[in-house]
Design a protein around this motif. Structure first.
Motif, PDB file in Angstrom:
ATOM      1  N   LYS A 110       0.857  -1.189   0.000  1.00  0.00           N
ATOM      2  CA  LYS A 110       0.000   0.000   0.000  1.00  0.00           C
ATOM      3  C   LYS A 110       0.887   1.230   0.000  1.00  0.00           C
ATOM      4  O   LYS A 110       1.750   1.387   0.876  1.00  0.00           O
ATOM      5  N   LEU A 111       0.686   2.093  -0.994  1.00  0.00           N
ATOM      6  CA  LEU A 111       1.430   3.345  -1.094  1.00  0.00           C
ATOM      7  C   LEU A 111       0.460   4.494  -0.880  1.00  0.00           C
ATOM      8  O   LEU A 111      -0.588   4.566  -1.529  1.00  0.00           O
ATOM      9  N   ILE A 112       0.823   5.379   0.029  1.00  0.00           N
ATOM     10  CA  ILE A 112       0.057   6.591   0.285  1.00  0.00           C
ATOM     11  C   ILE A 112       0.957   7.760  -0.084  1.00  0.00           C
ATOM     12  O   ILE A 112       2.111   7.821   0.343  1.00  0.00           O
ATOM     13  N   VAL A 113       0.421   8.698  -0.878  1.00  0.00           N
ATOM     14  CA  VAL A 113       1.203   9.851  -1.318  1.00  0.00           C
ATOM     15  C   VAL A 113       0.523  11.121  -0.823  1.00  0.00           C
ATOM     16  O   VAL A 113      -0.680  11.292  -1.007  1.00  0.00           O
ATOM     17  N   TYR A 114       1.315  11.984  -0.205  1.00  0.00           N
ATOM     18  CA  TYR A 114       0.860  13.298   0.244  1.00  0.00           C
ATOM     19  C   TYR A 114       1.609  14.341  -0.583  1.00  0.00           C
ATOM     20  O   TYR A 114       2.650  14.847  -0.170  1.00  0.00           O
ATOM     21  N   PRO A 115       1.102  14.672  -1.781  1.00  0.00           N
ATOM     22  CA  PRO A 115       1.872  15.509  -2.706  1.00  0.00           C
ATOM     23  C   PRO A 115       2.111  16.930  -2.210  1.00  0.00           C
ATOM     24  O   PRO A 115       3.132  17.532  -2.543  1.00  0.00           O
ATOM     25  N   GLN A 116       1.234  17.469  -1.412  1.00  0.00           N
ATOM     26  CA  GLN A 116       1.398  18.848  -0.972  1.00  0.00           C
ATOM     27  C   GLN A 116       2.512  19.014   0.050  1.00  0.00           C
ATOM     28  O   GLN A 116       3.036  20.117   0.214  1.00  0.00           O
ATOM     29  N   ILE A 117       2.888  17.932   0.717  1.00  0.00           N
ATOM     30  CA  ILE A 117       4.002  18.014   1.671  1.00  0.00           C
ATOM     31  C   ILE A 117       5.198  17.166   1.225  1.00  0.00           C
ATOM     32  O   ILE A 117       6.183  17.064   1.944  1.00  0.00           O
ATOM     33  N   GLY A 118       5.087  16.550   0.035  1.00  0.00           N
ATOM     34  CA  GLY A 118       6.197  15.759  -0.497  1.00  0.00           C
ATOM     35  C   GLY A 118       6.513  14.513   0.305  1.00  0.00           C
ATOM     36  O   GLY A 118       7.669  14.141   0.443  1.00  0.00           O
ATOM     37  N   LYS A 119       5.502  13.864   0.836  1.00  0.00           N
ATOM     38  CA  LYS A 119       5.697  12.680   1.686  1.00  0.00           C
ATOM     39  C   LYS A 119       5.020  11.464   1.070  1.00  0.00           C
ATOM     40  O   LYS A 119       3.963  11.570   0.465  1.00  0.00           O
ATOM     41  N   LYS A 120       5.668  10.317   1.233  1.00  0.00           N
ATOM     42  CA  LYS A 120       5.095   9.030   0.832  1.00  0.00           C
ATOM     43  C   LYS A 120       5.195   8.075   2.010  1.00  0.00           C
ATOM     44  O   LYS A 120       6.105   8.180   2.834  1.00  0.00           O
ATOM     45  N   GLN A 121       4.261   7.132   2.056  1.00  0.00           N
ATOM     46  CA  GLN A 121       4.329   6.052   3.023  1.00  0.00           C
ATOM     47  C   GLN A 121       4.084   4.755   2.281  1.00  0.00           C
ATOM     48  O   GLN A 121       3.227   4.692   1.389  1.00  0.00           O
ATOM     49  N   LEU A 122       4.842   3.734   2.644  1.00  0.00           N
ATOM     50  CA  LEU A 122       4.705   2.413   2.044  1.00  0.00           C
ATOM     51  C   LEU A 122       4.553   1.389   3.155  1.00  0.00           C
ATOM     52  O   LEU A 122       5.325   1.381   4.121  1.00  0.00           O
ATOM     53  N   PHE A 123       3.544   0.534   2.991  1.00  0.00           N
ATOM     54  CA  PHE A 123       3.291  -0.502   3.991  1.00  0.00           C
ATOM     55  C   PHE A 123       3.141  -1.860   3.334  1.00  0.00           C
ATOM     56  O   PHE A 123       2.603  -1.964   2.232  1.00  0.00           O
ATOM     57  N   ASP A 124       3.614  -2.889   4.012  1.00  0.00           N
ATOM     58  CA  ASP A 124       3.383  -4.278   3.635  1.00  0.00           C
ATOM     59  C   ASP A 124       2.201  -4.741   4.480  1.00  0.00           C
ATOM     60  O   ASP A 124       2.347  -5.007   5.676  1.00  0.00           O
ATOM     61  N   LEU A 125       1.028  -4.800   3.871  1.00  0.00           N
ATOM     62  CA  LEU A 125      -0.189  -5.079   4.630  1.00  0.00           C
ATOM     63  C   LEU A 125      -0.248  -6.490   5.201  1.00  0.00           C
ATOM     64  O   LEU A 125      -0.949  -6.725   6.185  1.00  0.00           O
ATOM     65  N   GLN A 126       0.476  -7.419   4.607  1.00  0.00           N
ATOM     66  CA  GLN A 126       0.490  -8.777   5.160  1.00  0.00           C
ATOM     67  C   GLN A 126       1.328  -8.819   6.431  1.00  0.00           C
ATOM     68  O   GLN A 126       0.889  -9.351   7.452  1.00  0.00           O
ATOM     69  N   ALA A 127       2.512  -8.256   6.388  1.00  0.00           N
ATOM     70  CA  ALA A 127       3.402  -8.266   7.549  1.00  0.00           C
ATOM     71  C   ALA A 127       3.020  -7.220   8.592  1.00  0.00           C
ATOM     72  O   ALA A 127       3.346  -7.365   9.765  1.00  0.00           O
ATOM     73  N   ASP A 128       2.317  -6.164   8.155  1.00  0.00           N
ATOM     74  CA  ASP A 128       2.024  -5.024   9.021  1.00  0.00           C
ATOM     75  C   ASP A 128       0.603  -4.508   8.761  1.00  0.00           C
ATOM     76  O   ASP A 128       0.405  -3.421   8.228  1.00  0.00           O
TER      77      ASP A 128
END
Length: 65
Positions: free
Chosen positions: A8-26
């Motif tokens: 799962k990738l979440i992008v916050y373009p206005q603050i230049g931030k990304k988050q990546l998660f492994d949904l099975q492990a986490d």
């Protein structure tokens, strides 16, 4: 946000931030993998998928790699 398989990738373009998660492990999304250099190819793949989804729905928000 885009989810492909267990990733799962979440992008916050206005603050230049990304988050990546492994949904099975986490499943609670507590461990952000976006700063892990080993994940950069995966992030690039997910960003391409997210941009493809944007085109499909007509979303014109500019995303940065």
């Amino acid at each position: 946000m885009v989810t492909v398989g267990n990733d799962k990738l979440i992008v916050y373009p206005q603050i230049g931030k990304k988050q990546l998660f492994d949904l099975q492990a986490d499943p609670l999304e507590m461990n952000d993998l976006s700063d892990d250099p080993k994940q950069q190819a995966n992030i690039s793949k997910l960003m391409a998928k997210l941009k493809e989804l944007q085109q499909t729905v007509g979303d014109e928000l500019e995303l940065r790699n």
